[in-house]
Design an enzyme around this catalytic site. Structure first.
Site, mmCIF file in Angstrom:
data_model
loop_
_atom_site.group_PDB
_atom_site.id
_atom_site.type_symbol
_atom_site.label_atom_id
_atom_site.label_comp_id
_atom_site.label_asym_id
_atom_site.label_seq_id
_atom_site.Cartn_x
_atom_site.Cartn_y
_atom_site.Cartn_z
ATOM 1 C CB CYS A 286 -0.952 -0.012 1.184
ATOM 2 S SG CYS A 286 -1.956 -1.519 1.295
ATOM 3 C CG HIS B 13 -3.016 3.105 2.415
ATOM 4 N ND1 HIS B 13 -3.570 2.678 1.227
ATOM 5 C CD2 HIS B 13 -3.070 2.037 3.261
ATOM 6 C CE1 HIS B 13 -3.931 1.412 1.352
ATOM 7 N NE2 HIS B 13 -3.637 1.005 2.568
ATOM 8 C CG ASN C 296 -6.404 -1.300 1.352
ATOM 9 O OD1 ASN C 296 -5.726 -0.824 0.445
ATOM 10 N ND2 ASN C 296 -5.854 -1.773 2.460
#
EC number: 2.3.1.180
Length: 346
Positions: free
Chosen positions: A120, A256, A286
């Site tokens: 990520c 993020h 996500n």
């Protein structure tokens, strides 16, 4: 913040695009096959829905979609690009690189190309690497793509992971920008001791020390949450100090998008209100390396991110890894202006 030398170019993002697959997967889709419900998922994560790629649509495909969106907004966006970095943990293959496959399809055959794997945190990592390539004289402009087809590598019957992840891509070109704009500083790091908290196996069945890995994404949610809250706050504070800035100087925190509770905790550590950040995980979940560019693109299209604003980018990921960066946003290029087509799909 150290001033650039007279011969050092000021570098930043000069073009930006995004892509999300057509298929929308609401929380209710998980109710029939696992012990959960839509309200519980949203209350624990902030996610209402996510996008899944089509059965024959993979990471290079969504990455190409983001680049084509960039070219729709600015047909000259790839001029002088001679390197491609794809940040991803769901590559089409270990070789050839997904970066090479994307480059091939968007007219960059012959450009240097490689994948970057820090999960990520990958897109912001790649921005720093792209800056380094240009400053070293190894590239003129660099195409950076954060792209994932995580639905292909997540066990869709595992409540710990299936409800969290989605597919999508963002693309940016890194190149020279006017003085006073662009990247200021980056902070990057990783700690392999946390590898067993977030992992996806490849050749080895276990991590060093003997921790066994399954066939799909594995995650210790509690450990990742604690790590994320700490490292987002610490790395963000460090990069602001390195840049000679304080939180008072920040117009937008671009985090993020893993869990809204993590974002809320990080903003509290910065002493900033939630209206200083942009959240879109409610619609996309996500998307790992794609989250930061998706937020940037949508923030520009919504008229939130505008010329001259101070941004703080923060992300964490597998490794366990972390990254933070500061940049003064330049809005002077064609694709860096608001667009009434704010969501791009096939």
């Amino acid at each position: 913040m150290s001033d650039p030398s007279p011969t050092r170019p000021t570098l930043g993002i000069t073009a930006l695009g995004m892509y999300v697959p057509e298929r929308v997967v609401p929380n209710s889709d998980f109710e029939a096959r696992m012990d959960t419900n839509a309200d519980w998922i949203e209350s624990r994560t902030g996610i209402r829905e996510r996008r899944f790629s089509a059965p024959d649509e993979y990471t290079s495909d969504v990455g190409v979609g983001a680049v084509r969106d960039m070219l729709r907004r600015d047909p000259q966006a790839l001029q002088d690009v001679d390197a491609v970095i794809c940040a991803t943990v769901s590559p089409d293959a270990l070789m050839p690189s997904t970066a090479a496959l994307i480059g091939m399809q968007v007219g960059l055959t012959g450009a240097a190309a490689f994948d970057l794997s820090t999960a990520c945190s990958g897109f912001v990592y790649a921005l720093s690497v792209a800056q380094g390539l240009i400053l070293a004289g190894s590239a003129r402009r660099v195409l950076v793509v954060g792209a994932e087809a995580l639905s292909k590598v997540v066990d869709q019957d595992d409540r710990n992971t299936a409800i969290l992840f989605g597919d999508g891509a963002g693309a940016a070109v890194v190149g020279p920008v006017p003085a006073g704009y662009g990247f200021q500083d980056f902070i990057m790091g990783a700690d392999g001791n946390g590898g067993s908290s977030l992992y996806l196996r490849c050749a080895a069945p276990q991590l060093p020390g003997g921790f066994p890995m399954g066939e799909s994404v594995g995650m210790n949610g509690r450990e990742v949450f604690k790590f994320a809250v700490r490292v987002l706050g610490d790395s963000g504070t460090q990069v602001l100090a390195k840049s000679g800035l304080t939180t008072a100087d920040v117009d937008w925190v671009i985090p993020h998008q893993a869990n809204v509770r993590i974002i809320e905790a990080a903003m509290e550590r910065f002493g900033l209100p939630m209206n200083k950040t942009i959240v879109n995980l409610d619609r996309y979940g996500n998307t790992s390396s794609a989250t930061v560019p998706l937020v940037l693109r949508e923030g520009v299209d919504a008229g939130q991110i505008t010329d001259g604003q101070q941004l703080l980018l923060i992300a964490f990921g597998g490794g366990l890894s972390w990254v933070a960066g500061t940049m003064k946003w330049w809005g002077g290029a064609p694709s860096l202006k608001a667009d009434n087509k704010a969501e791009v799909t096939a």
